[in-house]
Design a protein around this motif. Structure first.
Motif, PDB file in Angstrom:
ATOM      1  N   ALA A 110      19.232  31.288  73.588  1.00 44.95           N
ATOM      2  CA  ALA A 110      20.446  31.805  72.963  1.00 44.95           C
ATOM      3  C   ALA A 110      20.478  33.327  73.020  1.00 44.95           C
ATOM      4  O   ALA A 110      19.510  33.991  72.660  1.00 44.95           O
ATOM      5  N   ASP A 111      21.581  33.871  73.499  1.00 44.01           N
ATOM      6  CA  ASP A 111      21.795  35.313  73.527  1.00 44.01           C
ATOM      7  C   ASP A 111      22.720  35.747  72.391  1.00 44.01           C
ATOM      8  O   ASP A 111      22.379  36.636  71.628  1.00 44.01           O
ATOM      9  N   PHE A 112      23.896  35.153  72.325  1.00 40.11           N
ATOM     10  CA  PHE A 112      24.891  35.553  71.333  1.00 40.11           C
ATOM     11  C   PHE A 112      25.371  34.335  70.562  1.00 40.11           C
ATOM     12  O   PHE A 112      25.437  33.235  71.099  1.00 40.11           O
ATOM     13  N   ILE A 113      25.774  34.569  69.339  1.00 39.49           N
ATOM     14  CA  ILE A 113      26.648  33.668  68.605  1.00 39.49           C
ATOM     15  C   ILE A 113      27.952  34.446  68.484  1.00 39.49           C
ATOM     16  O   ILE A 113      27.960  35.554  67.948  1.00 39.49           O
ATOM     17  N   GLU A 114      29.031  33.894  69.032  1.00 43.81           N
ATOM     18  CA  GLU A 114      30.299  34.618  69.105  1.00 43.81           C
ATOM     19  C   GLU A 114      31.355  33.963  68.216  1.00 43.81           C
ATOM     20  O   GLU A 114      31.480  32.748  68.193  1.00 43.81           O
ATOM     21  N   TRP A 115      32.109  34.774  67.505  1.00 43.41           N
ATOM     22  CA  TRP A 115      33.290  34.329  66.782  1.00 43.41           C
ATOM     23  C   TRP A 115      34.473  34.841  67.576  1.00 43.41           C
ATOM     24  O   TRP A 115      34.650  36.054  67.734  1.00 43.41           O
ATOM     25  N   THR A 116      35.274  33.937  68.078  1.00 41.48           N
ATOM     26  CA  THR A 116      36.319  34.290  69.037  1.00 41.48           C
ATOM     27  C   THR A 116      37.703  34.144  68.439  1.00 41.48           C
ATOM     28  O   THR A 116      37.983  33.196  67.710  1.00 41.48           O
ATOM     29  N   TYR A 117      38.572  35.109  68.771  1.00 40.70           N
ATOM     30  CA  TYR A 117      40.000  35.009  68.491  1.00 40.70           C
ATOM     31  C   TYR A 117      40.726  35.407  69.761  1.00 40.70           C
ATOM     32  O   TYR A 117      40.401  36.429  70.368  1.00 40.70           O
ATOM     33  N   GLY A 118      41.703  34.591  70.169  1.00 41.94           N
ATOM     34  CA  GLY A 118      42.414  34.894  71.396  1.00 41.94           C
ATOM     35  C   GLY A 118      43.858  34.448  71.355  1.00 41.94           C
ATOM     36  O   GLY A 118      44.277  33.701  70.461  1.00 41.94           O
ATOM     37  N   VAL A 119      44.617  34.916  72.338  1.00 43.26           N
ATOM     38  CA  VAL A 119      46.042  34.608  72.416  1.00 43.26           C
ATOM     39  C   VAL A 119      46.431  34.460  73.884  1.00 43.26           C
ATOM     40  O   VAL A 119      45.900  35.146  74.750  1.00 43.26           O
ATOM     41  N   ASP A 120      47.348  33.512  74.141  1.00 42.69           N
ATOM     42  CA  ASP A 120      47.901  33.374  75.487  1.00 42.69           C
ATOM     43  C   ASP A 120      48.888  34.502  75.735  1.00 42.69           C
ATOM     44  O   ASP A 120      49.705  34.818  74.858  1.00 42.69           O
ATOM     45  N   LEU A 121      48.842  35.084  76.904  1.00 41.05           N
ATOM     46  CA  LEU A 121      49.755  36.168  77.247  1.00 41.05           C
ATOM     47  C   LEU A 121      51.088  35.636  77.745  1.00 41.05           C
ATOM     48  O   LEU A 121      52.126  36.243  77.555  1.00 41.05           O
ATOM     49  N   TRP A 122      51.067  34.500  78.444  1.00 33.93           N
ATOM     50  CA  TRP A 122      52.293  33.845  78.909  1.00 33.93           C
ATOM     51  C   TRP A 122      52.066  32.366  79.019  1.00 33.93           C
ATOM     52  O   TRP A 122      50.988  31.881  78.975  1.00 33.93           O
TER      53      TRP A 122
ATOM     54  N   GLN B  61      47.645  30.509  70.068  1.00 31.02           N
ATOM     55  CA  GLN B  61      46.493  31.299  69.674  1.00 31.02           C
ATOM     56  C   GLN B  61      45.322  30.360  69.448  1.00 31.02           C
ATOM     57  O   GLN B  61      45.512  29.166  69.231  1.00 31.02           O
ATOM     58  N   PHE B  62      44.122  30.907  69.479  1.00 30.72           N
ATOM     59  CA  PHE B  62      42.944  30.078  69.256  1.00 30.72           C
ATOM     60  C   PHE B  62      41.862  30.895  68.569  1.00 30.72           C
ATOM     61  O   PHE B  62      41.784  32.105  68.718  1.00 30.72           O
ATOM     62  N   ALA B  63      41.045  30.202  67.796  1.00 34.78           N
ATOM     63  CA  ALA B  63      39.920  30.828  67.100  1.00 34.78           C
ATOM     64  C   ALA B  63      38.778  29.828  67.099  1.00 34.78           C
ATOM     65  O   ALA B  63      39.000  28.617  67.039  1.00 34.78           O
ATOM     66  N   GLY B  64      37.546  30.337  67.189  1.00 32.93           N
ATOM     67  CA  GLY B  64      36.414  29.420  67.195  1.00 32.93           C
ATOM     68  C   GLY B  64      35.082  30.125  67.214  1.00 32.93           C
ATOM     69  O   GLY B  64      35.004  31.351  67.093  1.00 32.93           O
ATOM     70  N   VAL B  65      34.062  29.329  67.386  1.00 36.51           N
ATOM     71  CA  VAL B  65      32.706  29.849  67.447  1.00 36.51           C
ATOM     72  C   VAL B  65      32.043  29.276  68.694  1.00 36.51           C
ATOM     73  O   VAL B  65      32.283  28.129  69.066  1.00 36.51           O
ATOM     74  N   ALA B  66      31.252  30.103  69.363  1.00 35.42           N
ATOM     75  CA  ALA B  66      30.570  29.680  70.591  1.00 35.42           C
ATOM     76  C   ALA B  66      29.170  30.275  70.621  1.00 35.42           C
ATOM     77  O   ALA B  66      28.884  31.272  69.955  1.00 35.42           O
ATOM     78  N   ILE B  67      28.323  29.658  71.400  1.00 31.97           N
ATOM     79  CA  ILE B  67      26.992  30.188  71.633  1.00 31.97           C
ATOM     80  C   ILE B  67      26.865  30.478  73.115  1.00 31.97           C
ATOM     81  O   ILE B  67      27.263  29.675  73.950  1.00 31.97           O
ATOM     82  N   LYS B  68      26.377  31.664  73.425  1.00 36.94           N
ATOM     83  CA  LYS B  68      26.156  32.076  74.805  1.00 36.94           C
ATOM     84  C   LYS B  68      24.646  32.094  75.023  1.00 36.94           C
ATOM     85  O   LYS B  68      23.912  32.677  74.223  1.00 36.94           O
ATOM     86  N   ALA B  69      24.192  31.451  76.078  1.00 36.46           N
ATOM     87  CA  ALA B  69      22.756  31.329  76.333  1.00 36.46           C
ATOM     88  C   ALA B  69      22.449  31.657  77.788  1.00 36.46           C
ATOM     89  O   ALA B  69      23.277  31.468  78.664  1.00 36.46           O
ATOM     90  N   SER B  70      21.244  32.168  78.016  1.00 31.78           N
ATOM     91  CA  SER B  70      20.745  32.415  79.371  1.00 31.78           C
ATOM     92  C   SER B  70      19.499  31.563  79.557  1.00 31.78           C
ATOM     93  O   SER B  70      18.522  31.726  78.825  1.00 31.78           O
ATOM     94  N   VAL B  71      19.555  30.658  80.505  1.00 33.93           N
ATOM     95  CA  VAL B  71      18.449  29.747  80.795  1.00 33.93           C
ATOM     96  C   VAL B  71      17.985  29.072  79.497  1.00 33.93           C
ATOM     97  O   VAL B  71      16.817  29.112  79.137  1.00 33.93           O
ATOM     98  N   ALA B  72      18.928  28.504  78.770  1.00 32.47           N
ATOM     99  CA  ALA B  72      18.686  27.773  77.523  1.00 32.47           C
ATOM    100  C   ALA B  72      18.088  28.628  76.405  1.00 32.47           C
ATOM    101  O   ALA B  72      17.576  28.121  75.422  1.00 32.47           O
TER     102      ALA B  72
END
Length: 152
Positions: free
Chosen positions: A140-152, A127-138
């Motif tokens: 900033a669009d989003f500040i994202e808090w992510t949680y995810g899991v591997d399926l296999w 599993q993983f958790a973190g923070v990321a920034i998504k930007a378009s042409v430098a």
């Protein structure tokens, strides 16, 4: 950390600044992203990933209504590629994506950078958790808090 090869799914709720300066008087709006993809570990501490991102941006509701859209549905579908480097349980991801479906005029190409913590549950699932920034042409669009899991 030994990067694994396989599929993953992640949820990334976030906040964003509206595209138009008058939207919501500059307040932040929620945005949600679901990422589904495949990761390939080409070295012990490095991997690449290809994913499909589905995003819904609430701040674009305002701009779409202002443009005359009676029932706005600001949904974005994108394809993305990411490179990830691990230092123990911590990893850094740098990626680029392209909107293949967009409901609002915005740059089609975007960048994403984030820091994540990777951990395993008792059943061995990554599993993983973190923070990321998504930007378009430098821009900033989003500040994202992510949680995810591997399926296999």
């Amino acid at each position: 950390y030994d990067a694994r090869t396989g599929g993953f799914v992640a949820v990334a709720p976030g906040l964003n600044v509206p595209r138009s300066s008058s939207a919501h008087n500059g307040e932040l709006s929620p945005a949600y992203t679901v990422q589904m993809g495949w990761r390939y570990a080409y070295q012990r501490s490095r991997s690449i990933a290809l994913s499909m991102d589905l995003a819904y941006n609430f701040s674009d509701d305002y701009d779409l209504r202002k443009a005359g859209e009676p029932t706005p549905f600001p949904m974005f579908v994108a394809l993305a590629a990411t490179h990830e480097t691990h230092w123990g349980p911590v990893s850094m991801r740098l990626g680029v994506g392209y909107h293949i479906i967009e409901s609002f005029q915005c740059p089609r190409l975007y960048e994403r950078a984030g820091v994540f913590y990777n951990f395993f549950t008792k059943d061995g699932r990554h599993q993983f958790a973190g923070v990321a920034i998504k930007a378009s042409v430098a821009r900033a669009d989003f500040i994202e808090w992510t949680y995810g899991v591997d399926l296999w």
